[in-house]
Design a protein around this motif. Sequence first.
Motif, mmCIF file in Angstrom:
data_model
loop_
_atom_site.group_PDB
_atom_site.id
_atom_site.type_symbol
_atom_site.label_atom_id
_atom_site.label_comp_id
_atom_site.label_asym_id
_atom_site.label_seq_id
_atom_site.Cartn_x
_atom_site.Cartn_y
_atom_site.Cartn_z
ATOM 1 N N ALA A 1 0.621 4.243 16.642
ATOM 2 C CA ALA A 1 1.278 4.159 15.332
ATOM 3 C C ALA A 1 0.615 5.066 14.303
ATOM 4 O O ALA A 1 1.116 5.198 13.184
ATOM 5 C CB ALA A 1 1.250 2.712 14.836
ATOM 6 N N GLY A 2 -0.511 5.684 14.671
ATOM 7 C CA GLY A 2 -1.196 6.587 13.753
ATOM 8 C C GLY A 2 -2.347 5.959 12.993
ATOM 9 O O GLY A 2 -2.877 6.558 12.044
ATOM 10 N N ILE A 3 -2.758 4.764 13.389
ATOM 11 C CA ILE A 3 -3.899 4.109 12.748
ATOM 12 C C ILE A 3 -5.191 4.664 13.330
ATOM 13 O O ILE A 3 -5.343 4.770 14.557
ATOM 14 C CB ILE A 3 -3.825 2.575 12.944
ATOM 15 C CG1 ILE A 3 -2.602 2.021 12.213
ATOM 16 C CG2 ILE A 3 -5.108 1.898 12.451
ATOM 17 C CD1 ILE A 3 -2.337 0.551 12.464
ATOM 18 N N ASN A 4 -6.116 5.040 12.453
ATOM 19 C CA ASN A 4 -7.401 5.589 12.886
ATOM 20 C C ASN A 4 -8.402 4.461 13.097
ATOM 21 O O ASN A 4 -8.606 3.632 12.203
ATOM 22 C CB ASN A 4 -7.950 6.567 11.832
ATOM 23 C CG ASN A 4 -7.033 7.756 11.642
ATOM 24 O OD1 ASN A 4 -6.852 8.567 12.539
ATOM 25 N ND2 ASN A 4 -6.421 7.850 10.467
ATOM 26 N N ILE A 5 -9.029 4.431 14.266
ATOM 27 C CA ILE A 5 -9.979 3.379 14.605
ATOM 28 C C ILE A 5 -11.363 4.001 14.783
ATOM 29 O O ILE A 5 -11.527 4.967 15.536
ATOM 30 C CB ILE A 5 -9.565 2.632 15.884
ATOM 31 C CG1 ILE A 5 -8.145 2.076 15.725
ATOM 32 C CG2 ILE A 5 -10.555 1.525 16.201
ATOM 33 C CD1 ILE A 5 -7.600 1.434 16.990
ATOM 34 N N ALA B 1 0.844 -1.201 0.000
ATOM 35 C CA ALA B 1 0.000 0.000 0.000
ATOM 36 C C ALA B 1 0.880 1.252 0.000
ATOM 37 O O ALA B 1 1.870 1.341 0.726
ATOM 38 C CB ALA B 1 -0.915 -0.005 1.216
ATOM 39 N N LYS B 2 0.482 2.229 -0.807
ATOM 40 C CA LYS B 2 1.258 3.465 -0.920
ATOM 41 C C LYS B 2 0.558 4.655 -0.277
ATOM 42 O O LYS B 2 1.214 5.578 0.218
ATOM 43 C CB LYS B 2 1.526 3.763 -2.393
ATOM 44 C CG LYS B 2 2.383 2.709 -3.086
ATOM 45 C CD LYS B 2 2.581 3.037 -4.554
ATOM 46 C CE LYS B 2 3.433 1.975 -5.246
ATOM 47 N NZ LYS B 2 3.608 2.253 -6.699
ATOM 48 N N ALA C 1 1.605 2.028 8.667
ATOM 49 C CA ALA C 1 1.220 3.334 9.198
ATOM 50 C C ALA C 1 2.450 4.212 9.423
ATOM 51 O O ALA C 1 2.424 5.424 9.145
ATOM 52 C CB ALA C 1 0.444 3.155 10.499
ATOM 53 N N LYS C 2 3.527 3.614 9.888
ATOM 54 C CA LYS C 2 4.737 4.390 10.179
ATOM 55 C C LYS C 2 5.428 4.894 8.919
ATOM 56 O O LYS C 2 6.183 5.871 8.979
ATOM 57 C CB LYS C 2 5.700 3.549 11.020
ATOM 58 C CG LYS C 2 5.226 3.385 12.463
ATOM 59 C CD LYS C 2 6.240 2.628 13.306
ATOM 60 C CE LYS C 2 5.795 2.560 14.760
ATOM 61 N NZ LYS C 2 6.765 1.815 15.611
ATOM 62 N N ARG C 3 5.172 4.234 7.781
ATOM 63 C CA ARG C 3 5.769 4.742 6.536
ATOM 64 C C ARG C 3 4.825 5.714 5.821
ATOM 65 O O ARG C 3 5.069 6.094 4.677
ATOM 66 C CB ARG C 3 6.177 3.595 5.625
ATOM 67 C CG ARG C 3 5.075 2.808 5.007
ATOM 68 C CD ARG C 3 5.623 1.818 3.958
ATOM 69 N NE ARG C 3 4.544 1.170 3.246
ATOM 70 C CZ ARG C 3 3.978 0.033 3.594
ATOM 71 N NH1 ARG C 3 4.416 -0.595 4.679
ATOM 72 N NH2 ARG C 3 2.995 -0.480 2.891
ATOM 73 N N GLY C 4 3.732 6.106 6.499
ATOM 74 C CA GLY C 4 2.874 7.177 5.998
ATOM 75 C C GLY C 4 1.587 6.749 5.335
ATOM 76 O O GLY C 4 0.861 7.586 4.787
#
Length: 388
Positions: free
Chosen positions: A293-297, A235-236, A260-263
Amino acid sequence: MSRDSKIKTNIKTRIETNIEKNSESNRSEHDSSKTDYVTRLFSEGDELYDAMIEAIENAEQSIYLETYTFLFDEVGQRFVEAVNAASDRQVDVYIILDAAGSMQWRTFSLLRKKFNKSVKFKWFHRWSWRNPLRFNIRNHKKVLTLDGKQAFVGGYNIHHKSSRRCVGEERWLDFHVSCQSKLAQAIEQQSKKFWLGKHRSTREAEVGDTLVITNVNHKCRVKLRKHIRQLIQQAKQSIVLITPYFVPDGYTIRTLIAAAKRGVDIQLFIPKRSDSQFIDWVARGYFSKLLEAGINIHEFQPRMLHAKVMVVDGQQAIIGSANMDFRSLFINYELILLFRNKSILQQLLDQINSIREQSEIIRIKQWRYRTWRYLPLVLVGNYLKRFL
């Protein structure tokens, strides 16, 4: 040889002949054409059930039905009547119901009597004291194929809980797709092999831009997990993940966090309350790691969210019976489609936007105060997740 043995032998011979006949056009299980074989997305149970019943009524040669939960309620009764009518007009009908998923006294006691004798019927892995561990391996697929020309695949079980007519606004939200032509034929081939118990010879099938992925043997289980993880790793821009039960293995968690950490923008949708409170508690034990980690839940508020979907970069999607949990990835028998149909993808994205509007996003600052409640459950859940 007894009469019953002769009947079973004739059925087996007829199915094997059909498999050999159809395999000539699918020898490599690949079709390079760009035809859109995935034809329709269903997000309402009543619309899906009506379409499936109509397809059964129009079937001329064969019907294969596999489902995890089949209840003899208002919805199930319609299917019983439809397949009985099909068998009366000499259509070959094959039905496999999972014993654990349909484990209700009413279903067990009535279904054998309600189906015509000409309907070929099996319970998948009924309880046995001789082999109790077999009961833990479940056929979680939800598949209907007709004449090798039409197929229905997704997350809908056959019961009243997914019907607005039966339960109104509290109906479960799920997704299913219909397929046609060579894709339907490839799905039917897998159902035929499953009926015959030929699990080892089953392979994934590629038709046009759609991949049919099942996991009825060890090699297929490894490939299913590999496909899911590769989608996450490749995924990009974005990943949308919808699952009713979020109890994945550690490697999948780490793969999501790395993305998530790679954007990569990752949006995870789960129900506020599923039909298993314990699994809800265990799932929430993973939230802190994901949120940090920046994941939206997002918690879907109004009703049970039973869909199993992943959309990557808005360009390809997975839909089928597999949850994002240990049982679906390692134990149960599942069937999913990986496709790139732009029209279906857009409809799916529109549905996801609707789900987003009816969900509440979890904020990391608020969640930190609740994390400690779920830590013991994560430890228990990690130990018991193969049985959840």
